[in-house]
Design a protein around this motif. Sequence first.
Motif, short mmCIF file in Angstrom:
data_model
loop_
_atom_site.label_atom_id
_atom_site.label_comp_id
_atom_site.label_asym_id
_atom_site.label_seq_id
_atom_site.Cartn_x
_atom_site.Cartn_y
_atom_site.Cartn_z
N LYS A 76 48.26 47.59 -22.77
CA LYS A 76 47.96 47.56 -23.91
C LYS A 76 48.44 46.23 -24.79
N MET A 77 49.79 45.85 -24.30
CA MET A 77 50.49 44.68 -24.90
C MET A 77 49.51 43.30 -24.58
N MET A 78 48.97 43.48 -23.26
CA MET A 78 48.24 42.17 -22.81
C MET A 78 47.16 42.10 -23.52
N PHE A 79 46.26 43.48 -23.76
CA PHE A 79 45.05 43.47 -24.55
C PHE A 79 45.31 42.82 -25.99
N ASP A 80 46.46 43.49 -26.55
CA ASP A 80 46.79 43.40 -28.03
C ASP A 80 46.98 41.66 -28.03
N GLN A 81 47.67 41.13 -27.13
CA GLN A 81 47.96 39.63 -27.19
C GLN A 81 46.47 38.94 -27.12
N ARG A 82 45.77 39.22 -26.20
CA ARG A 82 44.55 38.54 -26.20
C ARG A 82 43.50 38.37 -27.18
N GLN A 83 43.61 39.87 -28.08
CA GLN A 83 42.85 40.08 -29.21
C GLN A 83 43.52 39.15 -30.28
N LYS A 84 44.84 39.20 -30.72
CA LYS A 84 45.34 38.27 -31.49
C LYS A 84 44.84 36.85 -31.27
N GLU A 85 45.09 36.44 -29.93
CA GLU A 85 44.76 35.07 -29.61
C GLU A 85 43.25 34.56 -30.19
N GLN A 86 42.17 35.81 -30.13
CA GLN A 86 40.96 35.55 -30.60
C GLN A 86 40.64 35.58 -31.99
N GLY A 87 41.70 36.07 -32.51
CA GLY A 87 41.56 36.19 -34.01
C GLY A 87 40.91 37.77 -34.28
N LYS A 88 40.73 38.55 -33.09
CA LYS A 88 40.31 39.83 -33.22
C LYS A 88 41.22 40.86 -33.49
N PRO A 89 40.77 42.29 -33.84
CA PRO A 89 41.83 43.37 -34.19
C PRO A 89 42.48 43.86 -33.05
N THR A 90 43.97 44.23 -32.84
CA THR A 90 44.47 44.79 -32.00
C THR A 90 43.93 46.25 -31.73
N SER A 91 44.65 47.00 -30.75
CA SER A 91 44.03 48.27 -30.11
C SER A 91 44.37 49.31 -31.37
N ASP A 92 45.47 49.24 -32.26
CA ASP A 92 46.08 49.94 -33.21
C ASP A 92 45.06 49.64 -34.22
N GLU A 93 44.96 48.45 -34.63
CA GLU A 93 43.83 48.14 -35.58
C GLU A 93 42.40 48.33 -35.56
N GLN A 94 42.13 48.39 -34.36
CA GLN A 94 40.70 48.69 -34.00
C GLN A 94 40.56 50.21 -33.89
N LYS A 95 41.57 50.90 -33.77
CA LYS A 95 41.50 52.60 -33.80
C LYS A 95 41.38 53.21 -35.38
N LYS A 96 42.25 52.17 -36.31
CA LYS A 96 41.92 52.64 -37.68
C LYS A 96 40.57 52.54 -38.17
N GLN A 97 40.08 51.17 -37.59
CA GLN A 97 38.57 50.91 -38.06
C GLN A 97 37.57 51.85 -37.75
N ASP A 98 37.84 52.38 -36.41
CA ASP A 98 36.95 53.16 -35.65
C ASP A 98 36.99 54.60 -36.49
N ILE A 99 38.19 55.14 -36.80
CA ILE A 99 38.42 56.45 -37.55
C ILE A 99 37.66 56.24 -39.19
N LEU A 100 37.98 54.96 -39.60
CA LEU A 100 37.25 54.89 -41.09
C LEU A 100 35.67 54.65 -40.72
N ASP A 101 35.20 53.92 -39.94
CA ASP A 101 33.77 53.83 -39.60
C ASP A 101 33.31 55.38 -39.55
N GLN A 102 33.85 56.12 -38.64
CA GLN A 102 33.66 57.44 -38.29
C GLN A 102 33.54 58.23 -39.65
N PHE A 103 34.53 58.29 -40.49
CA PHE A 103 34.65 58.84 -41.83
C PHE A 103 33.60 58.29 -42.73
N LYS A 104 33.08 57.22 -42.42
CA LYS A 104 32.12 56.64 -43.39
C LYS A 104 30.76 57.24 -43.14
N LYS A 105 30.40 57.42 -41.88
CA LYS A 105 29.35 57.99 -41.27
C LYS A 105 29.09 59.42 -41.88
#
Length: 190
Positions: free
Chosen positions: A148-177
């Motif tokens: 998870k740390m390695m994934f989050d570091q790679r995401q940050k380097e690419q300016g993408k959301p970390t796994s926790d941020e992505q999880k929040k976004q997925d929950i919000l997207d699900q709620f929006k649907k």
Amino acid sequence: MSTSPPPEERAKADAEERAQEQAEQAALPYKWDQTIKDLDITINIDAKYKGKDLDVKISRNALKVGIKGQDPFLDGELPHAIRVDESTWTLTSTGSGKEISIHLDKANQMEWWPHVVTSAPKIDTSKIQPENSKLGDLDGETRGMVEKMMFDQRQKEQGKPTSDEQKKQDILDQFKKQHPEMDFSNAKMG
């Protein structure tokens, strides 16, 4: 909402990126490989050279490798600090010449490097598959945390959301649907 490209297009783009990355790396005057803890560089040179002909400087944040009086093979800032006392270089004979081997011990042993020196072309660190033997030595919970740390570091380097941020976004997207009648245009994610 943006849609991601179909898997076949993504696979084609990935293959093209990989081919370009391999071509850029192959064009370098050295070969390099890394683990999460260290980095190894090899440079093939003519058999006539001896150790005293070489100009090798390893410092905490920079590396220079060359033959005296010639343009260096490698000269630049390292993307991350190393442990100089644990880093070494050797010159050995090969069948067709000699090989300079440089071993760099990473100061932070929890990160992948996108390149040896910052002026060199980058590799996509998100495509690195960690050595299973090393990660396999860890118990399940620790291994999960490291991955998870390695994934989050790679995401940050690419300016993408970390796994926790992505999880929040997925929950919000699900709620929006589930609630299309609600307006989320001014919603702020915290």
